[in-house]
Design a protein around this motif. Structure first.
Motif, PDB file in Angstrom:
ATOM      1  N   GLN A  12       2.688 -13.887  -0.365  1.00 23.99           N
ATOM      2  CA  GLN A  12       3.091 -13.507   0.991  1.00 23.99           C
ATOM      3  C   GLN A  12       4.170 -12.426   0.954  1.00 23.99           C
ATOM      4  O   GLN A  12       4.099 -11.445   1.697  1.00 23.99           O
ATOM      5  CB  GLN A  12       3.589 -14.735   1.744  1.00 23.99           C
ATOM      6  CG  GLN A  12       3.926 -14.452   3.194  1.00 23.99           C
ATOM      7  CD  GLN A  12       4.350 -15.709   3.930  1.00 23.99           C
ATOM      8  OE1 GLN A  12       4.605 -16.745   3.333  1.00 23.99           O
ATOM      9  NE2 GLN A  12       4.430 -15.610   5.238  1.00 23.99           N
ATOM     10  N   ASP A  13       5.154 -12.589   0.091  1.00 18.76           N
ATOM     11  CA  ASP A  13       6.218 -11.590  -0.022  1.00 18.76           C
ATOM     12  C   ASP A  13       5.677 -10.268  -0.551  1.00 18.76           C
ATOM     13  O   ASP A  13       6.076  -9.192  -0.095  1.00 18.76           O
ATOM     14  CB  ASP A  13       7.332 -12.097  -0.942  1.00 18.76           C
ATOM     15  CG  ASP A  13       8.113 -13.251  -0.344  1.00 18.76           C
ATOM     16  OD1 ASP A  13       8.080 -13.418   0.893  1.00 18.76           O
ATOM     17  OD2 ASP A  13       8.749 -13.987  -1.126  1.00 18.76           O
ATOM     18  N   LEU A  14       4.769 -10.345  -1.506  1.00 15.93           N
ATOM     19  CA  LEU A  14       4.161  -9.126  -2.047  1.00 15.93           C
ATOM     20  C   LEU A  14       3.365  -8.386  -0.980  1.00 15.93           C
ATOM     21  O   LEU A  14       3.431  -7.158  -0.889  1.00 15.93           O
ATOM     22  CB  LEU A  14       3.255  -9.459  -3.237  1.00 15.93           C
ATOM     23  CG  LEU A  14       3.964  -9.908  -4.511  1.00 15.93           C
ATOM     24  CD1 LEU A  14       2.953 -10.379  -5.538  1.00 15.93           C
ATOM     25  CD2 LEU A  14       4.816  -8.785  -5.078  1.00 15.93           C
ATOM     26  N   VAL A  18       3.845  -4.576   0.454  1.00 16.31           N
ATOM     27  CA  VAL A  18       2.764  -3.586   0.468  1.00 16.31           C
ATOM     28  C   VAL A  18       2.586  -3.030   1.870  1.00 16.31           C
ATOM     29  O   VAL A  18       2.444  -1.812   2.057  1.00 16.31           O
ATOM     30  CB  VAL A  18       1.439  -4.212  -0.046  1.00 16.31           C
ATOM     31  CG1 VAL A  18       0.253  -3.310   0.229  1.00 16.31           C
ATOM     32  CG2 VAL A  18       1.548  -4.515  -1.533  1.00 16.31           C
ATOM     33  N   ILE A  19       2.583  -3.908   2.869  1.00 19.66           N
ATOM     34  CA  ILE A  19       2.423  -3.476   4.261  1.00 19.66           C
ATOM     35  C   ILE A  19       3.568  -2.559   4.673  1.00 19.66           C
ATOM     36  O   ILE A  19       3.354  -1.510   5.288  1.00 19.66           O
ATOM     37  CB  ILE A  19       2.316  -4.700   5.195  1.00 19.66           C
ATOM     38  CG1 ILE A  19       0.974  -5.401   4.960  1.00 19.66           C
ATOM     39  CG2 ILE A  19       2.479  -4.308   6.653  1.00 19.66           C
ATOM     40  CD1 ILE A  19       0.860  -6.756   5.603  1.00 19.66           C
ATOM     41  N   LYS A  20       4.783  -2.923   4.296  1.00 22.26           N
ATOM     42  CA  LYS A  20       5.954  -2.126   4.654  1.00 22.26           C
ATOM     43  C   LYS A  20       5.939  -0.768   3.955  1.00 22.26           C
ATOM     44  O   LYS A  20       6.171   0.268   4.581  1.00 22.26           O
ATOM     45  CB  LYS A  20       7.224  -2.893   4.291  1.00 22.26           C
ATOM     46  CG  LYS A  20       8.494  -2.246   4.750  1.00 22.26           C
ATOM     47  CD  LYS A  20       9.683  -3.121   4.420  1.00 22.26           C
ATOM     48  CE  LYS A  20      10.976  -2.440   4.830  1.00 22.26           C
ATOM     49  NZ  LYS A  20      12.143  -3.253   4.487  1.00 22.26           N
ATOM     50  N   GLU A  21       5.643  -0.756   2.659  1.00 28.04           N
ATOM     51  CA  GLU A  21       5.648   0.493   1.891  1.00 28.04           C
ATOM     52  C   GLU A  21       4.566   1.469   2.349  1.00 28.04           C
ATOM     53  O   GLU A  21       4.762   2.677   2.307  1.00 28.04           O
ATOM     54  CB  GLU A  21       5.459   0.191   0.401  1.00 28.04           C
ATOM     55  CG  GLU A  21       6.688  -0.395  -0.246  1.00 28.04           C
ATOM     56  CD  GLU A  21       6.480  -0.725  -1.715  1.00 28.04           C
ATOM     57  OE1 GLU A  21       5.556  -0.168  -2.333  1.00 28.04           O
ATOM     58  OE2 GLU A  21       7.259  -1.554  -2.231  1.00 28.04           O
TER      59      GLU A  21
END
Length: 98
Positions: A12-14, A18-21
């Motif tokens: 979930q954190d990964l 990815v979504i943010k980057e």
């Protein structure tokens, strides 16, 4: 290239990273809003819905039925509260029924 981190992270954190980057947050919010609308409103309302979208903090819902639009307009505040609760964060500050 991204540095390798020695600590373990949850999937979930990964995915959030990815979504943010990749600047996918807006698109993910659109999908979440459509899914929340379908979950909360039921088949009768969903089948009479043409379009559900989030523009800024405004939820815009285009309906096929003027009678349904009138009935839902009485519960805009409730819809707003339920949608934000379903989404888990305050993404919507206004509901516009068209």
């Amino acid at each position: 290239m991204v540095k390798r981190q020695n600590e373990f992270q949850s999937i979930q954190d990964l995915m959030k990273d990815v979504i943010k980057e990749n600047k996918l947050t807006k698109g993910m919010h659109q999908l979440s809003v459509k899914e929340a609308w379908a979950n909360l409103m039921g088949n009768g309302v969903v089948s009479n819905t043409d379009k559900v979208e989030l523009q800024g903090k405004t939820l815009i819902v285009k309906l096929k039925s003027s009678v349904l639009r009138e009935e839902l307009s009485y519960g805009k505040e409730k819809i707003l509260k339920m949608m934000n609760e379903e989404l888990g964060e305050i993404l919507i500050s206004k509901v516009l029924l068209c």
